[in-house]
Design an enzyme around this catalytic site. Sequence first.
Site, short mmCIF file in Angstrom:
data_model
loop_
_atom_site.label_atom_id
_atom_site.label_comp_id
_atom_site.label_asym_id
_atom_site.label_seq_id
_atom_site.Cartn_x
_atom_site.Cartn_y
_atom_site.Cartn_z
N ASP A 1 -61.32 5.37 13.15
CA ASP A 1 -61.41 6.58 13.96
C ASP A 1 -62.23 6.43 15.24
O ASP A 1 -63.33 5.88 15.21
CB ASP A 1 -62.08 7.70 13.16
CG ASP A 1 -61.44 7.94 11.81
OD1 ASP A 1 -60.41 7.33 11.50
OD2 ASP A 1 -61.99 8.76 11.04
N GLU B 1 -58.76 15.95 7.88
CA GLU B 1 -59.87 15.15 8.39
C GLU B 1 -59.98 15.27 9.91
O GLU B 1 -59.06 15.69 10.59
CB GLU B 1 -59.66 13.67 8.04
CG GLU B 1 -59.61 13.39 6.56
CD GLU B 1 -59.56 11.91 6.26
OE1 GLU B 1 -60.39 11.47 5.46
OE2 GLU B 1 -58.71 11.21 6.82
#
Length: 553
Positions: A44, A241
């Site tokens: 990420d 998420e």
Amino acid sequence: MIVILMALLQGLGVFQAVSAQNPTYTELYRPQYHFTPPKHFMNDPNGLLYYKGIYHLFYQYDPNGSATSWGHATSSDLTHWEQQPIALLARGYPTNVTELFWSGSAVADVDNTSGFGHNGKIPLVAMYTSNYKYAQTLPSGKKVQKNQQSQSIAYSLDDGMTWTTYDAVNPVILDPPTAYSDQSLNFRDPYIFWHKPTKKWIAVLSLPVLHKLLIYTSKDLKDWAVASEFGPVNAVGGAWECPNLFPLPVDGNDANVKWVVMVGLNPGGPPGTIGSGTQYVVGNFDGTTFIADTDSISVDQTSFSNSSAPSQVANWVDWGPDFYAAQVYNGLPSDEHVAIGWMNNWQYASLIPTDPWCGAMSTPRKFSLKRINGKATLVQDPTENWGSLVSHKGLDQSWSSVTGGTKSLGDVGKALQVELSFSDRAPAVSGSSQFGIIVRATPDLKEQTRVGYDFSTKRLFIDRTQSGNVSFDDTFADTYYAPLAADAKGKINMRIYVDWSSVEVFGGQGETTITAQIFPSNNATYAQIFSVGGDTQHVKVGINQVSSAWTIR
């Protein structure tokens, strides 16, 4: 970040061994204008912050398979990146890791609300999820259980180059609200920003398993209170998420500003994909509560011209398999929102055949909202310093009609900008009809990636079934589709960005995107246009070759 037990994955052998040699940035599959770390595993994007003319890219970085940290790179143009030292290294690395630094975000505390600044230095503050490897009592005196997820902060007084964790108090948000006390092992991914109208900091956090977002407020980045929650809505096929919340004017009208919730989910991505995906919801935010627009929830059918796209249960930011955990930059002007996504998928994230690195970022994309077919729709525009990258125009041709079959465009290279337009009038034959371009093809066409448009279903597609190495995962070889309408002149428009191991397609004004990794052979440098089912009218194609953005330091 996704809940993956890194040690378990390592035990299963899914983390590739990386070679010891220094990276050259010319390795097979190394992206030339997409960010990658020199070595090791990356996922990420974190802490995206523009400050003093510098774009900071922090990212989930794992140097050994069980020590998630924050890597760091900087750029002055979102194109040429300079690697920096690890910003937040897993606590206790490498011998006794006690705390992992998971996904989060960063802001410039220009008014020093946190009190971290001194001697006139403005503090940069990052909030991240602390994941604790075992039960322990922290320096702050707070107790945590094994695998607990809590929210902590760190600050920098040298413009983001070094960071100090706030150990005297961390974590600043120890547990989820009492109503969700059973979710302490699934409570993560803070996105923070300053809300000027209420003069408060906002944090958006995810309860992934429950498909809920929690909105917190604070005056000082240290003491946080729950203000509201949002969800579940739309796609709930996997964990929620990496949430974002940001404002965008509709059609550039500052008097009509909407707010966008963007959230990743895994699995349960767009139709026809396996694993990860990213969705968005448009609505209004008053500093405490986000309320979705009715036409942004539970999308049953979206009309395009005289036909309709297949049923969809979400507004997808990207319809491909490889755009996840996207985050928008803090610190940019109020009318500019640029996002970067992780160009990978948890279905095969650690199996892709790259070495000595694993994982890449998408092209930075400028977001806007435009009303399309009566609905506020997220539109994306790839934002790179193209003037520094385009080496020369390889091709600029047009045809009033392209007959059925293929037409060679020759050897065009491995990193490309492609603009393709053609009439949306289907060839006058029965059966399936398609038009598009083949890129990253070998001379014998045994390897090829097809980017095209299906006239009967009015869908854009990427076909990577023959794109090169597809053997590492049973689901990788597939074709991905996305709805796309013609423009007011009856044209289908595509912008296609090809790198050594990826294809990103922006359809129309940018309201439809598909991102997919590919792993072709080094000699896969040829291109062709194809017309299936008859002749395609008013075709125009332009190809620019793109040079490398890397300067090894």
